[in-house]
Write a protein that holds these residues in place. Structure first.
Motif, PDB file in Angstrom:
ATOM      1  N   ALA A 122       0.810  -1.220   0.000  1.00  0.00           N
ATOM      2  CA  ALA A 122       0.000   0.000   0.000  1.00  0.00           C
ATOM      3  C   ALA A 122       0.840   1.265   0.000  1.00  0.00           C
ATOM      4  N   ASN A 123       2.146   1.138   0.126  1.00  0.00           N
ATOM      5  CA  ASN A 123       3.007   2.320   0.219  1.00  0.00           C
ATOM      6  C   ASN A 123       4.243   2.163  -0.668  1.00  0.00           C
ATOM      7  N   LEU A 124       4.043   1.669  -1.880  1.00  0.00           N
ATOM      8  CA  LEU A 124       5.174   1.397  -2.762  1.00  0.00           C
ATOM      9  C   LEU A 124       5.858   2.673  -3.245  1.00  0.00           C
ATOM     10  N   LYS A 125       5.107   3.750  -3.441  1.00  0.00           N
ATOM     11  CA  LYS A 125       5.732   4.982  -3.905  1.00  0.00           C
ATOM     12  C   LYS A 125       6.631   5.570  -2.823  1.00  0.00           C
ATOM     13  N   LEU A 126       6.167   5.505  -1.579  1.00  0.00           N
ATOM     14  CA  LEU A 126       7.003   5.952  -0.472  1.00  0.00           C
ATOM     15  C   LEU A 126       8.223   5.047  -0.334  1.00  0.00           C
ATOM     16  N   TYR A 127       8.026   3.744  -0.517  1.00  0.00           N
ATOM     17  CA  TYR A 127       9.143   2.805  -0.432  1.00  0.00           C
ATOM     18  C   TYR A 127      10.175   3.115  -1.512  1.00  0.00           C
ATOM     19  N   ARG A 128       9.715   3.429  -2.715  1.00  0.00           N
ATOM     20  CA  ARG A 128      10.643   3.757  -3.790  1.00  0.00           C
ATOM     21  C   ARG A 128      11.486   4.973  -3.435  1.00  0.00           C
ATOM     22  N   ALA A 129      10.846   6.023  -2.937  1.00  0.00           N
ATOM     23  CA  ALA A 129      11.581   7.238  -2.588  1.00  0.00           C
ATOM     24  C   ALA A 129      12.579   6.993  -1.467  1.00  0.00           C
ATOM     25  N   MET A 130      12.195   6.169  -0.487  1.00  0.00           N
ATOM     26  CA  MET A 130      13.077   5.933   0.650  1.00  0.00           C
ATOM     27  C   MET A 130      14.268   5.060   0.273  1.00  0.00           C
ATOM     28  N   THR A 131      14.062   4.066  -0.581  1.00  0.00           N
ATOM     29  CA  THR A 131      15.189   3.236  -0.988  1.00  0.00           C
ATOM     30  C   THR A 131      16.166   4.029  -1.862  1.00  0.00           C
ATOM     31  N   LEU A 132      15.651   4.925  -2.697  1.00  0.00           N
ATOM     32  CA  LEU A 132      16.536   5.794  -3.473  1.00  0.00           C
ATOM     33  C   LEU A 132      17.366   6.677  -2.550  1.00  0.00           C
TER      34      LEU A 132
END
Length: 465
Positions: free
Chosen positions: A196-206
């Motif tokens: 449910a929070n893949l966009k936030l996960y993408r930003a945080m891993t970057l």
């Protein structure tokens, strides 16, 4: 009770959760043994945390004495009957030895069932190497916010520098009192719901990859190997949203979670833990990856050689953790953060007013309507990475919540990326006065908070007396 472990065998146990049962302790009487890569000292009784699921591996045979509360499960597996565990240790020793011959810093992505244990063993083996410089060790990136195996607790993405073998009595976890600090930095994901929070996960891993590169650049050679722990579910099925640059390039195309991690952290080796079916599935996705021109990678550092795939046998002792165990694990990790692994510390109570704080809530995409509900051709106007500022203190929203104190000193009107700032520490809300607009929090250290900016997720912790 004493157990005799044959060469290559394991003594496996699961400590009980019941607080009324005495803590379980394991002592090495004779021989040599280790717990997930951490060597045991003879004659010392290791008191294990409640709910701990572990295995004592004996390379040359050992005698163990187990006392305290009876474990919920315990059994001994002979070396001849436990080929998967022996093969796994042999494979990990071979990987550790092979790192000596890698010119550039190796970046390992560990995937599959038992990946957290494999990453822990690898990091401990690397820290115990006699030929490695004392400042080398291993850099462990916990990119799995659901388990939080290498972080302080679940709901956090973290970067650890493992310089010494993990503390067996702390179940190998990082604690807030480690010296030197094992957890160099962490980002507050604030949720245990990754899909449910893949966009936030993408930003945080970057962001985490950029911080990792900056550390390697400033630390200078020799660089320690990087071990990235991947999420468990949806590695090849979950699609990470694009950056949304509008350029029509591959940045605007969703990619699988596996491809995103390989590109983001510039992985050189993928360690697939599991059976042949899992290995073939991962192999197909790794072969299809196009590493050149990764969205966040510096072209000068983009690997020209293809990613190497290494099969790691799955130990027969791997057990699945149900939701009840995960909830108890989360509570125990948060309790350890404030009180220490042996409850040897006491947190400090702080009284704060609304004027002293600026609290933002991580809204995430879970609260938004799905894209399929939008009119045809319409684009979402609300940013899924938005931060919602709390205009007032509400007990219904804040009570028992875990708040992350972010190291941000920018003005409030230019703070849309506060979620990507490293976290100085965490506090727990114990009391909220709606009328007076004050709240009381537990803090692991005394004095004022290092920042007024706090992040609120969906993680709550209620201490049981």
């Amino acid at each position: 009770m004493e157990w005799t472990v044959e060469a290559g065998g394991e003594y496996r146990f699961e400590a009980a959760w019941d607080a009324h049962v005495p803590a379980l302790a394991v002592e090495l009487r004779t021989g040599r043994a280790e717990v997930f890569g951490s060597e045991m000292a003879p004659g010392r009784a290791y008191v294990l945390p409640r709910g701990c699921k572990a295995a004592v591996h004996a390379f040359e045979g050992a005698t163990l004495r187990v006392h305290g509360g009876p474990p919920a499960v315990e059994y001994c597996v002979p070396g001849a009957a436990d080929a998967p565990a022996s093969d796994q240790h042999a494979a990990l020793l071979a990987v550790t030895a092979a790192l000596d011959h890698v010119r550039a810093p190796a970046r390992l992505l560990v995937v599959g069932a038992g990946r957290c244990t494999v990453a822990r063993i690898l990091a401990n083996y690397q820290a115990r190497r006699l030929r490695a410089p004392p400042t080398c060790g291993a850099l462990v990136v916990d990119a799995d916010p659901v388990n939080g195996a290498a972080a302080l607790f679940p709901g956090v993405l973290a970067l650890r520098h493992v310089l010494h073998q993990g503390d067996i009595e702390a179940d190998g976890q990082a604690t807030a009192t480690d010296t030197p600090p094992a957890c160099l930095l962490s980002l507050f994901f604030g949720s245990l719901d990754l899909p449910a929070n893949l966009k936030l996960y993408r930003a945080m891993t970057l962001r985490l990859a950029a911080l990792l590169d900056a550390r390697l650049l400033h630390s200078g050679p020799p660089h320690p190997p990087v071990i990235v722990i991947a999420p468990g579910a949806g590695l090849t099925t979950l699609m990470v949203p694009p950056a949304g640059t509008g350029t029509g390039t591959e940045d605007d195309a969703p990619v699988s979670l596996l491809a995103h991690l390989v590109r983001t952290f510039r992985i050189t080796h993928v360690l697939a833990v599991g059976d042949e079916r899992h290995f073939v599935t991962v192999s197909k996705h790794v072969d299809a990856l196009r590493l050149q021109g990764a969205p966040n990678a510096d072209p000068a550092h983009t690997p020209s050689a293809p990613v190497q795939l290494i099969k790691i046998p799955k130990s027969s002792g791997v057990v699945e953790k149900d939701q009840a165990h995960r909830r108890a694990w989360l509570s125990q990790r948060i309790h350890t953060y404030f009180y220490g692994p042996r409850a040897e510390y006491r947190p400090f109570a702080l009284a704060l007013t609304a004027a002293q704080l600026t609290i933002y809530r991580l809204a995430g995409s879970a609260e938004l309507a799905p894209s399929s509900a939008l009119p045809l051709g319409a684009k979402r106007r609300v940013d899924e990475l938005r931060l919602v500022r709390l205009e007032s203190l509400s007990s219904a929203m804040l009570l028992y919540s875990l708040l992350a104190v972010v190291l941000a000193d920018t003005p409030e009107d230019t703070l849309p990326d506060a979620a990507l700032h490293p976290v100085a520490g965490y506090v727990q809300v114990t009391e909220v006065d709606d009328a007076a607009q004050t709240l009381s929090v537990l803090s692991p250290c005394p004095g004022p908070l290092p920042s007024r900016f706090l992040l609120l997720g969906s993680i709550k912790y209620v201490e049981h007396q």
